[in-house]
Design a protein around this motif. Structure first.
Motif, PDB file in Angstrom:
ATOM      1  N   UNK A  93       0.729  -1.468   0.145  1.00 35.19           N
ATOM      2  CA  UNK A  93      -0.323   0.256   0.006  1.00 35.19           C
ATOM      3  C   UNK A  93       0.586   1.156  -0.028  1.00 35.19           C
ATOM      4  N   UNK A  94       2.057   1.188   0.826  1.00 38.20           N
ATOM      5  CA  UNK A  94       2.748   1.995   0.417  1.00 38.20           C
ATOM      6  C   UNK A  94       3.571   2.507  -0.793  1.00 38.20           C
ATOM      7  N   UNK A  95       3.708   2.065  -1.633  1.00 31.96           N
ATOM      8  CA  UNK A  95       3.880   1.505  -2.645  1.00 31.96           C
ATOM      9  C   UNK A  95       3.095   2.367  -3.724  1.00 31.96           C
ATOM     10  N   UNK A  96       1.762   1.432  -3.721  1.00 33.04           N
ATOM     11  CA  UNK A  96       0.372   2.498  -4.257  1.00 33.04           C
ATOM     12  C   UNK A  96       0.494   4.048  -3.912  1.00 33.04           C
ATOM     13  N   UNK A  97       0.349   4.115  -2.628  1.00 34.99           N
ATOM     14  CA  UNK A  97       0.695   5.502  -2.670  1.00 34.99           C
ATOM     15  C   UNK A  97       1.367   6.206  -3.410  1.00 34.99           C
ATOM     16  N   UNK A  98       2.546   5.682  -3.477  1.00 36.68           N
ATOM     17  CA  UNK A  98       3.796   6.805  -4.428  1.00 36.68           C
ATOM     18  C   UNK A  98       3.011   6.424  -5.663  1.00 36.68           C
ATOM     19  N   UNK A  99       2.374   5.907  -5.909  1.00 32.70           N
ATOM     20  CA  UNK A  99       1.524   5.909  -7.497  1.00 32.70           C
ATOM     21  C   UNK A  99       1.144   6.491  -8.004  1.00 32.70           C
ATOM     22  N   UNK A 100       0.259   6.556  -7.061  1.00 41.23           N
ATOM     23  CA  UNK A 100      -1.226   7.369  -7.139  1.00 41.23           C
ATOM     24  C   UNK A 100      -0.897   8.492  -7.045  1.00 41.23           C
ATOM     25  N   UNK A 101       0.055   9.421  -6.484  1.00 49.01           N
ATOM     26  CA  UNK A 101       1.066  10.792  -6.622  1.00 49.01           C
ATOM     27  C   UNK A 101       1.392  10.985  -7.659  1.00 49.01           C
ATOM     28  N   UNK A 102       2.080  10.469  -8.698  1.00 49.78           N
ATOM     29  CA  UNK A 102       2.029  10.666 -10.540  1.00 49.78           C
ATOM     30  C   UNK A 102       0.505  10.551 -10.593  1.00 49.78           C
ATOM     31  N   UNK A 103      -0.404   9.614 -10.655  1.00 49.73           N
ATOM     32  CA  UNK A 103      -1.696   9.854 -10.997  1.00 49.73           C
ATOM     33  C   UNK A 103      -2.501  11.097 -10.694  1.00 49.73           C
ATOM     34  N   UNK A 210       6.467  -4.268 -10.444  1.00 52.10           N
ATOM     35  CA  UNK A 210       6.518  -3.673 -10.911  1.00 52.10           C
ATOM     36  C   UNK A 210       6.709  -2.067 -11.363  1.00 52.10           C
ATOM     37  N   UNK A 211       5.083  -1.842 -10.337  1.00 52.04           N
ATOM     38  CA  UNK A 211       4.501  -0.509  -9.958  1.00 52.04           C
ATOM     39  C   UNK A 211       5.369   0.553  -8.932  1.00 52.04           C
ATOM     40  N   UNK A 212       6.548  -0.072  -8.609  1.00 49.22           N
ATOM     41  CA  UNK A 212       7.987   0.434  -8.262  1.00 49.22           C
ATOM     42  C   UNK A 212       8.862   0.829  -9.496  1.00 49.22           C
ATOM     43  N   UNK A 213       9.080  -0.546 -10.190  1.00 46.80           N
ATOM     44  CA  UNK A 213       9.835  -0.036 -11.444  1.00 46.80           C
ATOM     45  C   UNK A 213       8.639   1.487 -12.850  1.00 46.80           C
ATOM     46  N   UNK A 214       7.679   1.189 -12.041  1.00 44.76           N
ATOM     47  CA  UNK A 214       7.062   2.207 -12.860  1.00 44.76           C
ATOM     48  C   UNK A 214       7.018   4.070 -12.633  1.00 44.76           C
ATOM     49  N   UNK A 222      15.327   7.670  -8.887  1.00 44.96           N
ATOM     50  CA  UNK A 222      15.277   6.085  -8.038  1.00 44.96           C
ATOM     51  C   UNK A 222      14.010   6.351  -7.399  1.00 44.96           C
ATOM     52  N   UNK A 223      12.962   4.768  -7.155  1.00 38.84           N
ATOM     53  CA  UNK A 223      12.427   4.759  -6.815  1.00 38.84           C
ATOM     54  C   UNK A 223      12.518   4.946  -4.917  1.00 38.84           C
ATOM     55  N   UNK A 224      13.197   4.158  -4.395  1.00 35.62           N
ATOM     56  CA  UNK A 224      13.529   4.683  -3.508  1.00 35.62           C
ATOM     57  C   UNK A 224      14.031   6.219  -2.790  1.00 35.62           C
ATOM     58  N   UNK A 225      14.126   6.750  -3.323  1.00 33.77           N
ATOM     59  CA  UNK A 225      14.515   8.371  -3.764  1.00 33.77           C
ATOM     60  C   UNK A 225      13.393   9.095  -3.597  1.00 33.77           C
ATOM     61  N   UNK A 226      12.389   8.675  -4.606  1.00 32.40           N
ATOM     62  CA  UNK A 226      10.884   8.988  -5.155  1.00 32.40           C
ATOM     63  C   UNK A 226      10.045   8.753  -3.724  1.00 32.40           C
ATOM     64  N   UNK A 227      10.343   7.070  -2.898  1.00 33.12           N
ATOM     65  CA  UNK A 227       9.428   7.410  -2.052  1.00 33.12           C
ATOM     66  C   UNK A 227       9.549   8.274  -1.089  1.00 33.12           C
ATOM     67  N   UNK A 228      10.828   8.338  -0.490  1.00 31.53           N
ATOM     68  CA  UNK A 228      11.290   9.347   0.730  1.00 31.53           C
ATOM     69  C   UNK A 228      10.562  10.384   0.675  1.00 31.53           C
ATOM     70  N   UNK A 229      11.241  11.090  -1.186  1.00 32.47           N
ATOM     71  CA  UNK A 229      10.644  12.289  -0.798  1.00 32.47           C
ATOM     72  C   UNK A 229       8.968  12.708  -0.630  1.00 32.47           C
TER      73      UNK A 229
END
Length: 422
Positions: A93-103, A210-214, A222-229
């Motif tokens: 769900x944390x990854x999904x939150x990061x993805x949906x911030x781009x949505x 794959x969501x993290x890659x996306x 980088x995914x970990x950097x985006x997640x942190x920011x």
């Protein structure tokens, strides 16, 4: 007709306003606190787990916390509030939150083909079995995998190790080697046929990796950097991370299983924590994070508050609502073990409760809740009706859903068909 005196009319309005604003009764009472204590303690007393902790918030306030047993049984180190655990799939769900911030930024649409952003997944083929010589039979994909597919596990991807020839092909491709970065993971996974046509089944697998890659591909970061920011940093979730430095490793809970006699078997720390004690190229979206009760509760509180917490906005309310809405068509009957979660569908990286429990054997909960759990039997849920969020930590393998059933019954009270409306 006589006119209602002005004072009476004002009083009537005040009463109506008070009644309209009347809150639902509290779920967590003194009785339920005692029930929770008894239930959690029984998990330790019965040797189901070495240690357990739970944190519950209701209407924005902490209403329950307790811990029993040991994080490290051999060292007699108690399970505590700041104990770090491996949350496994509660990473999703944390990854999904990061993805949906781009949505929200208009960077993609849910029904966009995955290959629009990731040509690694273009022109995929689909597994149909093996022929008499043991060679895979493949067919063309009927429609491209969409981003919606990878948020609800209907894309056809799998990590099963028991599919003739396909599992061998997956093993040889080795997409999830910790030395791989997410680009390499996607390139290797894209060469392996899908197990089924998109939207044919619900099958848990590597979709959230794959969501993290996306996220990485679309954001250029980088995914970990985006997640942190964009998620962890703004929420001040300092304890939620892939790599646990040596100074904090003493707070990590050991992991456990049961031996043949039913006794707890504590796993070797260096082996069971190998991923989190090293720095690897692979930053999976579907697992890998560690966290504390309070850190994960911060995430849950953001969700129950529809995307914001303490003046920090992570998502718009409409996006949280979209994530917590069922996206799984009722015509998809093959759902692996998802039905074991109860009367649920699936949203964007959450199970979503659609109906009350159909029997007393099912997990207790409120229609509209959304939740997920982890391989080491951790659990969280968001109950929007009661503004309640719960986080439950243990570290036991294999996954033990009975613990969740008992914990939920302790929160809401023993389940009966009378109080489900069935």
């Amino acid at each position: 007709m006589k006119r209602i005196p002005q004072l009476f009319f004002i009083a009537f309005l005040v009463i109506e306003m008070v009644m309209a604003q009347e809150e639902t009764p509290s779920v967590i009472t003194e009785i339920s606190k005692k029930r929770l204590d008894s239930t959690l303690k029984s998990f330790v007393d019965n040797r189901d787990v070495a240690g357990v902790s739970a944190l519950i918030y209701e209407k924005g306030e902490e209403v329950y916390y307790n811990a029993f047993g040991y994080a490290d049984l051999k060292k007699r180190k108690p399970m505590e509030r700041n104990t770090l655990v491996q949350i496994y799939s509660m990473t999703k769900p944390i990854t999904g939150t990061a993805l949906m911030s781009l949505y929200e930024k208009g960077k993609f649409k849910l029904d966009d083909p995955l290959e629009k952003y990731a040509p690694e997944f273009a022109n995929m083929q689909v597994y149909k079995g093996v022929d008499s010589t043991g060679k895979m039979i493949l067919e063309p994909i009927k429609r491209p995998v969409t981003i919606r597919d990878i948020t609800r596990h209907t894309g056809g991807f799998t990590t099963r190790n028991d599919i003739p020839r396909l599992s061998t092909a997956l093993r040889l491709a080795d997409p999830f080697n910790w030395e791989n970065n997410l680009d390499q993971m996607a390139a290797r996974l894209g060469r392996v046929p899908l197990w089924f046509q998109p939207e044919e089944k619900w099958e848990y697998g590597p979709s959230v990796d794959i969501q993290a890659f996306l996220v990485e591909r679309i954001s250029g970061q980088p995914y970990a950097e985006y997640l942190q920011e964009h998620v962890l940093g703004p929420l001040n979730m300092k304890e939620t991370r892939y790599f646990v430095p040596k100074s904090d490793q003493k707070r990590m809970s050991a992991t456990y299983s049961h031996d043949n006699l039913g006794f707890l078997d504590q796993q070797d720390d260096q082996e069971s924590h190998a991923y989190n004690y090293g720095k690897w190229n692979f930053t999976p979206g579907g697992w890998g994070l560690t966290s504390t009760l309070d850190d994960y509760m911060t995430f849950a509180q953001m969700l129950v508050n529809m995307g914001s917490l303490d003046g920090v906005k992570i998502l718009e309310p409409e996006t949280v609502e979209l994530m917590a809405t069922n996206h799984l068509d009722e015509n998809i009957k093959d759902r692996s073990w998802l039905p074991s979660k109860g009367q649920v569908g699936f949203g964007i990286d959450f199970a979503v409760r659609l109906r009350p429990p159909a029997s007393t054997k099912e997990n207790n909960g409120v229609v509209g809740e959304f939740f997920w759990d982890g391989a080491a039997s951790t659990l969280f849920w968001v109950d929007p009706v009661n503004k309640l969020t719960a986080v439950f930590f243990v570290q036991i393998f294999p996954f033990n859903g009975t613990l969740h059933k008992k914990f939920r019954d302790a929160v809401y009270g023993p389940l009966s068909m009378e109080n489900t409306g069935n």
